[in-house]
Design an enzyme around this catalytic site. Structure first.
Site, PDB file in Angstrom:
ATOM      1  CG  ASP A 225      78.923 -96.626 -38.773  1.00 37.78           C
ATOM      2  OD1 ASP A 225      80.017 -96.099 -39.073  1.00 37.78           O
ATOM      3  OD2 ASP A 225      78.528 -96.772 -37.601  1.00 37.78           O
TER       4      ASP A 225
ATOM      5  CG  ASP B 255      79.553-109.904 -46.296  1.00 36.25           C
ATOM      6  OD1 ASP B 255      79.283-108.688 -46.386  1.00 36.25           O
ATOM      7  OD2 ASP B 255      80.276-110.492 -47.109  1.00 36.25           O
ATOM      8  N   GLY B 256      77.516-107.585 -44.329  1.00 35.20           N
ATOM      9  CA  GLY B 256      76.486-106.615 -44.703  1.00 35.20           C
ATOM     10  C   GLY B 256      76.168-106.626 -46.190  1.00 35.20           C
TER      11      GLY B 256
ATOM     12  CG  ASP C  86      88.964 -95.524 -43.701  1.00 33.23           C
ATOM     13  OD1 ASP C  86      88.239 -94.544 -43.879  1.00 33.23           O
ATOM     14  OD2 ASP C  86      89.587 -95.719 -42.640  1.00 33.23           O
TER      15      ASP C  86
ATOM     16  CG  ASP D 224      81.100 -97.492 -33.028  1.00 33.28           C
ATOM     17  OD1 ASP D 224      80.032 -96.895 -32.768  1.00 33.28           O
ATOM     18  OD2 ASP D 224      81.733 -97.298 -34.084  1.00 33.28           O
TER      19      ASP D 224
ATOM     20  CG  HIS E 290      78.388 -92.365 -33.723  1.00 35.21           C
ATOM     21  ND1 HIS E 290      79.330 -92.528 -32.740  1.00 35.21           N
ATOM     22  CD2 HIS E 290      78.623 -93.366 -34.617  1.00 35.21           C
ATOM     23  CE1 HIS E 290      80.081 -93.584 -33.014  1.00 35.21           C
ATOM     24  NE2 HIS E 290      79.676 -94.108 -34.148  1.00 35.21           N
TER      25      HIS E 290
ATOM     26  CD  GLN F 138      87.625-104.813 -39.218  1.00 38.47           C
ATOM     27  OE1 GLN F 138      87.631-104.098 -40.205  1.00 38.47           O
ATOM     28  NE2 GLN F 138      86.532-104.995 -38.503  1.00 38.47           N
TER      29      GLN F 138
END
Lengths: 282, 282
Positions: B154, B136-137, B157, B86, B62, B31
């Site tokens: 989390d 990779d989640g 989009d 983040d 958060h 991205q």
């Protein structure tokens, strides 16, 4: 040509809306009134460059400004709207079967005229309960002879002709213009906009001083700054969270004919929950 | 030169933010990651042109993604965060004294590296409870061996690498990766954005199918589209509105050291109240 409407708050942070066409634009003696055909929100009214409503999102503001007040009152019959020239607030008030008369006092006849012409579905102008007066709302409230059950302050932002609507004197005059069970609601700006904090503090300090009950509540309004809008609730004793009020909501909503788009029983209660940073402003 | 950041949703409707300086901009394998110095929101991170957070408003997202989940669980010890590079989500999770380990699985190391460099106050990177994995989640969740008490999704989009986080298979894998008392929360986009309705319906249908309890809740996020954001809550039985959960909120918040800026006991309950138009989407 590609038209966009831009409204900034908090420096250069703001909203952009794609516009097809400017349908109306006029500087009245009070303010600049514009009606725009937007890409995706239907028609939109802006006053002095600030979004007042769009056809697609106006339901939030109008439902939340009115029903919280009306259901908190045991039997609202006489209602005064200060401002509200687009007609949406009166439309929602007149859904309540107990209401007998709505006096709408709008200072600027251009707002009413353009709303009727360009936003005809927002108002319920043919309703016989509606009594429209083109007058200065502040002067009108000072001279109320027959007090109201509910007063709703539906003015624009505290920077133009609506500045006086955020002052202590006016809040006292409203108190004096309410019957014993009286209830008041008012729009009180976005808590995310620093420039409004002074007005918000001022209003809530005045309400807290003058009224027996005063509270702040919130709603999500996509075209208003930051998408969060605050409202004031004040009364001579009526508590919006009482069991009686909740019962009235439950019994009253089914009499409305059509389902609302935003307000419901859960929202009536939950809108009074304030994030810490909002509670800290006032 | 006058820089502005623009993010559009719903056609040409969108957000404008004044920018002082582009601090970082890089197309990673996944991205485009940007860090901007804004006029009034502190530093801001955007991914693929969409605001992820600013220093001034990140508290809302958060706090709301984490505490609703953590207080709904009777005793959360092991927590998994999918995404969250983040660091803000992990920071809030680690305020809970019962939490022993937080595994944060972020696919893009650039997000973590730039957050540490440019947004150092957002994460609590030195906390010994935090275990960061660059993976990779979706694959990670498929292969969980020691189930978690809480899983928090989390991601960004549902249009880029995060698309799979909105699918039924993934929601089932999360279920299998939770212990018996397990709780899940996920960010699920803005109800005002038509383009997201399909993803929202899909997620909530899956959660409703798979989990014993599933709910949607809302928060006001000024820099996200329309200022209204939705979240999913799902569990193997824990009810966020139970008396026990409310007691944990009441007893837990004072142990946090500093007061939160958004979340509190009232918000924990009221965030589950849905305007009619939101309830109608799902």
């Amino acid at each position: 040509m590609s038209l966009t409407f831009n409204e900034f708050y908090n420096g250069r942070t703001g909203l952009t809306v794609g516009v097809q066409k400017v349908l109306f634009s006029e500087q009245t003696p009070y303010q600049k009134v514009e009606i725009l055909e937007t890409d995706t929100w239907g028609r939109m009214m802006a006053i002095d460059g600030m979004v007042m409503l769009s056809e697609k999102d106006e339901f939030v503001y109008h439902e939340m400004l009115t029903h919280v007040a009306l259901f908190s009152h045991p039997h609202p019959e006489q209602v005064l709207i200060v401002g509200g020239g687009d007609g949406g607030t009166a439309r929602e008030v007149m859904r309540h079967q107990s209401v007998q008369q709505v006096d709408m006092v709008e200072i600027d006849e251009v707002v009413i005229r353009t709303s009727k012409e360009f936003l005809p579905d927002v108002g319920d102008w043919g309703n016989p309960k509606l009594n429209v007066l083109i007058e200065d709302g502040i002067e009108f409230v000072k001279n109320i002879e027959d007090p109201y059950d509910v007063i709703i302050i539906d003015g624009s932002d505290p920077l133009g002709p609506a500045e006086g609507l955020f002052k202590t004197d006016f809040m006292q005059a409203c108190y004096d213009g309410l019957k014993d069970n009286g209830v008041l609601t008012a729009q009180t700006e976005s808590p995310w906009v620093q420039d409004y904090h002074k007005s918000m503090k001022q209003v809530f300090a005045a309400l807290d001083d003058i009224y027996e009950v005063s509270k702040i509540y919130l709603a999500y309004i996509p075209l208003y700054p930051a998408g969060m809008w605050s409202f004031a609730f004040a009364s001579k004793g009526a508590n919006p969270l009482s069991q009686q009020a909740m019962q009235r909501v439950e019994q009253g909503l089914p009499t409305f004919g059509s389902k609302l788009n935003y307000y419901n029983e859960d929202i009536h209660q939950s809108c009074f929950a304030l994030p810490n940073f909002v509670a800290d402003i006032i």
